[in-house]
Scaffold this motif. Structure first.
Motif, PDB file in Angstrom:
ATOM      1  N   LEU A 214     -24.592 -13.256 -29.749  1.00 22.48           N
ATOM      2  CA  LEU A 214     -23.673 -13.989 -30.632  1.00 22.48           C
ATOM      3  C   LEU A 214     -22.269 -13.395 -30.634  1.00 22.48           C
ATOM      4  N   ARG A 215     -22.155 -12.082 -30.404  1.00 29.33           N
ATOM      5  CA  ARG A 215     -20.814 -11.491 -30.418  1.00 29.33           C
ATOM      6  C   ARG A 215     -20.130 -11.662 -29.063  1.00 29.33           C
ATOM      7  N   GLU A 220     -26.074 -15.453 -22.015  1.00 26.14           N
ATOM      8  CA  GLU A 220     -27.289 -14.744 -21.599  1.00 26.14           C
ATOM      9  C   GLU A 220     -27.115 -14.299 -20.145  1.00 26.14           C
ATOM     10  N   ARG A 221     -27.305 -12.997 -19.873  1.00 25.25           N
ATOM     11  CA  ARG A 221     -27.174 -12.486 -18.501  1.00 25.25           C
ATOM     12  C   ARG A 221     -28.494 -11.959 -17.957  1.00 25.25           C
ATOM     13  N   MET A 249     -26.848 -20.575 -26.498  1.00 22.38           N
ATOM     14  CA  MET A 249     -26.476 -20.843 -27.902  1.00 22.38           C
ATOM     15  C   MET A 249     -24.996 -20.546 -28.066  1.00 22.38           C
ATOM     16  N   LEU A 250     -24.417 -21.135 -29.110  1.00 16.95           N
ATOM     17  CA  LEU A 250     -22.969 -21.011 -29.287  1.00 16.95           C
ATOM     18  C   LEU A 250     -22.636 -19.734 -30.057  1.00 16.95           C
ATOM     19  N   GLY A 251     -21.936 -18.825 -29.397  1.00 17.39           N
ATOM     20  CA  GLY A 251     -21.485 -17.607 -30.068  1.00 17.39           C
ATOM     21  C   GLY A 251     -19.971 -17.552 -30.110  1.00 17.39           C
ATOM     22  N   TYR A 252     -19.449 -16.351 -30.334  1.00 19.46           N
ATOM     23  CA  TYR A 252     -18.000 -16.158 -30.473  1.00 19.46           C
ATOM     24  C   TYR A 252     -17.584 -14.953 -29.654  1.00 19.46           C
TER      25      TYR A 252
END
Ligand SMILES: *Cc1c(COP(=O)(O)O)cnc(C)c1O
Length: 398
Positions: A214-215, A220-221, A249-252
């Motif tokens: 999320l940060r 995803e790696r 998913m949507l993070g920032y």
């Protein structure tokens, strides 16, 4: 002029930042995990995720819990607005709890009252605030959140270095022994600083992995977790594409830079000095303010003698002194003493007031009416405390 709070930066902190500036990585390098490991060691938390600031920490926690519109959270009205904003960014409705008029802390009783106003089926989490560094009654509150089946989040932005009772022993704020997540801030007025900066601690390894995504935009790696083989693997051979990442998913972008992490770790190593210095200054305040108890009393959770306070708050009956708080602050300033007010009740802020028409929280109002944050930071001396106490006696005395 004595500020109400300020950072304590020494040459070794500066040297650490310069060392990183001269190196290969200004961000996404090795300094961030080094800071996180040191933070785990200091607090006893199994997982720590560094991030851009304390507000980002609270927002990441809310996203990790998958808070969404329709959900409710409970937040005490006396805190910085970020405690409410973090979960509200995800669309959660904030139910404001009242606080104890003397300490500003949300009591188990105040939490029960707020829970009675919430919708049982929609309540997802309770956010507590260890205001000024004094801790809430975490054991009693954890019992209530467990019974209600909701998450417990600690806004520990004021409470690095403080402890709390758990069973027959003592826990460190941040170890998450009784809570799901803790949030910290490293803004310059806080107990340690990285300029801007924050940290989330938690126990659940799955949550730690979610927070890490999320940060960083949600990227995803890990090839074992890829869902689209055409992105992750070479067509024909099935070999892993080394550049591949998936947005699942949507993070920032809430990352901390490496030079900030280096500063944060250098500062954290000084807690063995900053903690006792703050405790000694608070002890000096309590001793020297005792004869002025008719004018000003410290806002302290007195069953919490081991606290490392972030703010030294005095409670003053301004009406009885015949002066407004603004007048008192201006006169103290003339005597070289800077003060501040923490905090305006969040439910009174126009944005949240519109969402909570008619909400009346008398404890929060009373705490706000009488609070004044006095100077407290490690580089202060006992002579500075004398200056503050003399100034208070002059300005408030009759
Ligand atoms: C400082 C603070 C925050 C926000 O931290 P930032 O690093 O300034 O974003 C949140 N909650 C409390 C109680 C704070 O004092």
């Amino acid at each position: 002029m004595l500020a109400y709070g300020r950072q304590s930066i020494a040459q070794d902190d500066i040297d650490e930042v310069v060392r990183v500036l001269r190196g290969d990585f200004l961000t996404t390098g090795p300094e961030v995990p080094k800071f996180e490991e040191a933070f785990c060691a200091y607090t006893g938390a199994p997982h720590a995720l560094a991030c851009a600031n304390g507000t980002a920490a609270l927002h990441m926690i809310a996203m990790a819990m998958d808070l969404k519109p329709g959900d409710q959270v409970i937040v005490p009205s006396i805190s910085f607005v970020a405690t409410a904003n973090g979960p509200h960014y995800c669309g959660a409705e904030v139910i404001f709890a009242d606080v104890d008029a003397e300490t500003g802390l949300m009591t188990p009783h105040a939490l029960k009252e707020a829970m009675a106003r919430a919708d049982k089926s929609r309540l997802r989490a309770v956010f507590v605030v260890h205001l000024n560094g004094s801790r809430v009654d975490l054991e009693a509150i954890a019992k209530l959140t467990k019974e209600a089946g909701v998450a417990l989040v600690e806004d520990a932005c004021h409470a690095l270095g403080s402890t709390y009772p758990v069973g027959n022993g003592t826990g460190n704020v941040g170890d998450c022994a009784l809570s799901d997540f803790c949030a910290f801030s490293f803004h310059p007025v806080k107990t340690i600083t990285s300029g801007e900066g924050g940290m989330v601690t938690c126990r659940d390894p799955e949550m730690a992995a979610r927070l890490a995504l999320l940060r960083n935009h949600g990227l995803e790696r890990d090839k074992d977790l890829f869902t689209d083989p055409e992105i992750g693997f070479e067509v024909g051979t099935g070999e892993h594409n080394p550049w591949a990442y998936e947005l699942q998913m949507l993070g920032y972008n809430y990352r901390l830079t490496d030079f900030q992490a280096a500063l944060g770790r250098s500062q954290l190593a000084k807690m063995s000095r900053f903690g006792p210095q703050r405790k000694a200054l608070v002890a000096a305040y309590r001793r020297k303010l005792a004869p002025l108890a008719h004018l000003v009393t410290p806002a302290l959770n007195t069953d919490n003698e081991d606290a490392v306070l972030h703010l030294m708050v005095g409670r003053i009956d301004f009406a009885a002194r015949g002066k407004t708080r603004r007048q008192v602050m201006a006169q103290l300033r003339e005597l070289g003493v800077g003060t501040q007010v923490h905090y305006i009740p969040i439910h009174r802020q126009p944005y949240y007031a519109k969402l909570n028409p008619g909400l009346n929280l008398p404890g929060a109002e009373a705490y706000y009416a009488g609070c004044l944050s006095l100077p407290l930071y490690p580089d202060m001396t006992e002579a500075d405390v004398d200056t503050v106490v003399r100034a208070l006696a002059t300005v408030l005395g009759d």
